[in-house]
Write a protein that holds these residues in place. Structure first.
Motif, PDB file in Angstrom:
ATOM      1  N   LYS A   6      46.476  -7.235 -25.197  1.00  0.00           N
ATOM      2  CA  LYS A   6      45.772  -8.354 -25.835  1.00  0.00           C
ATOM      3  C   LYS A   6      46.067  -9.626 -25.045  1.00  0.00           C
ATOM      4  CE  LYS A   6      45.589  -6.582 -30.542  1.00  0.00           C
ATOM      5  NZ  LYS A   6      44.186  -6.373 -30.662  1.00  0.00           N
ATOM      6  N   SER A   7      45.062 -10.467 -24.943  1.00  0.00           N
ATOM      7  CA  SER A   7      45.209 -11.738 -24.240  1.00  0.00           C
ATOM      8  C   SER A   7      44.369 -12.780 -24.962  1.00  0.00           C
ATOM      9  CB  SER A   7      44.731 -11.591 -22.788  1.00  0.00           C
ATOM     10  OG  SER A   7      44.940 -12.785 -22.073  1.00  0.00           O
ATOM     11  N   LYS A  18      40.395 -17.351 -28.362  1.00  0.00           N
ATOM     12  CA  LYS A  18      40.222 -16.109 -29.113  1.00  0.00           C
ATOM     13  C   LYS A  18      41.064 -15.021 -28.469  1.00  0.00           C
ATOM     14  CE  LYS A  18      37.014 -12.920 -31.154  1.00  0.00           C
ATOM     15  NZ  LYS A  18      35.711 -12.354 -31.211  1.00  0.00           N
ATOM     16  N   ILE A  19      41.744 -14.250 -29.308  1.00  0.00           N
ATOM     17  CA  ILE A  19      42.522 -13.115 -28.816  1.00  0.00           C
ATOM     18  C   ILE A  19      41.586 -11.928 -28.666  1.00  0.00           C
ATOM     19  CG2 ILE A  19      44.390 -11.504 -29.356  1.00  0.00           C
ATOM     20  CD1 ILE A  19      45.786 -13.847 -30.788  1.00  0.00           C
ATOM     21  N   GLU A  20      41.616 -11.321 -27.489  1.00  0.00           N
ATOM     22  CA  GLU A  20      40.730 -10.199 -27.171  1.00  0.00           C
ATOM     23  C   GLU A  20      41.545  -9.009 -26.688  1.00  0.00           C
ATOM     24  OE1 GLU A  20      37.568  -9.985 -27.649  1.00  0.00           O
ATOM     25  OE2 GLU A  20      36.796 -12.027 -27.712  1.00  0.00           O
ATOM     26  N   ASP A  21      41.003  -7.804 -26.907  1.00  0.00           N
ATOM     27  CA  ASP A  21      41.568  -6.587 -26.341  1.00  0.00           C
ATOM     28  C   ASP A  21      41.061  -6.455 -24.912  1.00  0.00           C
ATOM     29  OD1 ASP A  21      42.920  -5.687 -28.680  1.00  0.00           O
ATOM     30  OD2 ASP A  21      41.008  -4.993 -29.481  1.00  0.00           O
ATOM     31  N   MET A  22      41.980  -6.230 -23.986  1.00  0.00           N
ATOM     32  CA  MET A  22      41.572  -6.081 -22.584  1.00  0.00           C
ATOM     33  C   MET A  22      41.239  -4.622 -22.286  1.00  0.00           C
ATOM     34  SD  MET A  22      44.231  -8.539 -20.537  1.00  0.00           S
ATOM     35  CE  MET A  22      45.733  -7.982 -21.358  1.00  0.00           C
ATOM     36  N   PRO A  23      40.200  -4.388 -21.504  1.00  0.00           N
ATOM     37  CA  PRO A  23      39.904  -3.003 -21.115  1.00  0.00           C
ATOM     38  C   PRO A  23      40.974  -2.500 -20.143  1.00  0.00           C
ATOM     39  CG  PRO A  23      38.440  -4.525 -19.971  1.00  0.00           C
ATOM     40  CD  PRO A  23      39.241  -5.339 -20.943  1.00  0.00           C
ATOM     41  N   THR A  24      41.273  -1.218 -20.222  1.00  0.00           N
ATOM     42  CA  THR A  24      42.270  -0.642 -19.320  1.00  0.00           C
ATOM     43  C   THR A  24      41.622   0.115 -18.166  1.00  0.00           C
ATOM     44  OG1 THR A  24      42.395   1.329 -20.704  1.00  0.00           O
ATOM     45  CG2 THR A  24      44.012  -0.407 -21.126  1.00  0.00           C
ATOM     46  N   ASN A  25      40.315   0.345 -18.268  1.00  0.00           N
ATOM     47  CA  ASN A  25      39.637   1.176 -17.264  1.00  0.00           C
ATOM     48  C   ASN A  25      38.623   0.404 -16.431  1.00  0.00           C
ATOM     49  OD1 ASN A  25      37.840   0.740 -19.321  1.00  0.00           O
ATOM     50  ND2 ASN A  25      37.090   2.833 -19.400  1.00  0.00           N
ATOM     51  N   ALA A  26      38.532  -0.917 -16.617  1.00  0.00           N
ATOM     52  CA  ALA A  26      37.563  -1.713 -15.864  1.00  0.00           C
ATOM     53  C   ALA A  26      37.946  -3.181 -15.930  1.00  0.00           C
ATOM     54  CB  ALA A  26      36.162  -1.533 -16.439  1.00  0.00           C
ATOM     55  N   CYS A  27      37.508  -3.938 -14.952  1.00  0.00           N
ATOM     56  CA  CYS A  27      37.712  -5.389 -14.970  1.00  0.00           C
ATOM     57  C   CYS A  27      36.560  -6.041 -15.725  1.00  0.00           C
ATOM     58  CB  CYS A  27      37.729  -5.948 -13.556  1.00  0.00           C
ATOM     59  SG  CYS A  27      39.209  -5.493 -12.648  1.00  0.00           S
ATOM     60  N   GLN A  28      36.863  -7.122 -16.390  1.00  0.00           N
ATOM     61  CA  GLN A  28      35.818  -7.850 -17.106  1.00  0.00           C
ATOM     62  C   GLN A  28      35.478  -9.091 -16.291  1.00  0.00           C
ATOM     63  OE1 GLN A  28      36.317  -8.057 -21.293  1.00  0.00           O
ATOM     64  NE2 GLN A  28      34.732  -9.587 -21.550  1.00  0.00           N
ATOM     65  N   PHE A  29      34.293  -9.065 -15.670  1.00  0.00           N
ATOM     66  CA  PHE A  29      33.881 -10.156 -14.791  1.00  0.00           C
ATOM     67  C   PHE A  29      33.213 -11.294 -15.548  1.00  0.00           C
ATOM     68  CE2 PHE A  29      33.889  -6.412 -11.989  1.00  0.00           C
ATOM     69  CZ  PHE A  29      34.799  -6.859 -11.047  1.00  0.00           C
ATOM     70  N   SER A  52      42.001 -15.311 -15.093  1.00  0.00           N
ATOM     71  CA  SER A  52      41.658 -16.729 -14.937  1.00  0.00           C
ATOM     72  C   SER A  52      41.887 -17.547 -16.204  1.00  0.00           C
ATOM     73  CB  SER A  52      40.187 -16.869 -14.532  1.00  0.00           C
ATOM     74  OG  SER A  52      39.962 -16.361 -13.245  1.00  0.00           O
ATOM     75  N   TYR A  53      41.535 -17.015 -17.362  1.00  0.00           N
ATOM     76  CA  TYR A  53      41.519 -17.820 -18.588  1.00  0.00           C
ATOM     77  C   TYR A  53      42.379 -17.274 -19.714  1.00  0.00           C
ATOM     78  CZ  TYR A  53      37.471 -19.531 -16.068  1.00  0.00           C
ATOM     79  OH  TYR A  53      36.653 -20.028 -15.087  1.00  0.00           O
ATOM     80  N   GLY A  54      43.029 -16.142 -19.493  1.00  0.00           N
ATOM     81  CA  GLY A  54      43.826 -15.529 -20.541  1.00  0.00           C
ATOM     82  C   GLY A  54      45.300 -15.892 -20.470  1.00  0.00           C
ATOM     83  N   THR A  55      45.998 -15.635 -21.553  1.00  0.00           N
ATOM     84  CA  THR A  55      47.435 -15.879 -21.602  1.00  0.00           C
ATOM     85  C   THR A  55      48.216 -14.740 -20.949  1.00  0.00           C
ATOM     86  OG1 THR A  55      47.494 -14.899 -23.816  1.00  0.00           O
ATOM     87  CG2 THR A  55      47.370 -17.309 -23.689  1.00  0.00           C
ATOM     88  N   VAL A  56      47.548 -13.589 -20.781  1.00  0.00           N
ATOM     89  CA  VAL A  56      48.169 -12.413 -20.173  1.00  0.00           C
ATOM     90  C   VAL A  56      47.204 -11.882 -19.122  1.00  0.00           C
ATOM     91  CG1 VAL A  56      49.001 -10.068 -20.626  1.00  0.00           C
ATOM     92  CG2 VAL A  56      49.345 -11.845 -22.330  1.00  0.00           C
TER      93      VAL A  56
END
Length: 68
Positions: A6-7, A18-29, A52-56
């Motif tokens: 989460k980031s 906003k806290i979001e779940d990050m994908p583990t199998n792809a980058c989010q462009f 670029s914009y997340g806390t993690v």
């Protein structure tokens, strides 16, 4: 170190967070801000919007791997 999935993304345009779940199998462009509808793209040198914009940073970067 355990990989965090989460980031909290902060929109540079309006400051909305906003806290979001990050994908583990792809980058989010691309990421659309829920508040102002600005579409975020990674900053130069970053692989994804979380780096670029997340806390993690994204999971591959946390594991010292190259991202997408």
């Amino acid at each position: 170190m355990e990989v965090q999935l989460k980031s909290e993304i902060t929109c540079p345009n309006c400051g909305y967070k906003k806290i979001e779940d990050m994908p583990t199998n792809a980058c989010q462009f691309f990421y659309e801000c829920e508040n102002c509808k600005t579409v975020l793209k990674p900053k130069e040198g970053d692989c994804c919007v979380y780096c670029s914009y997340g806390t993690v940073p994204c999971p591959p970067i946390q594991e010292n791997n190259s991202c997408c």
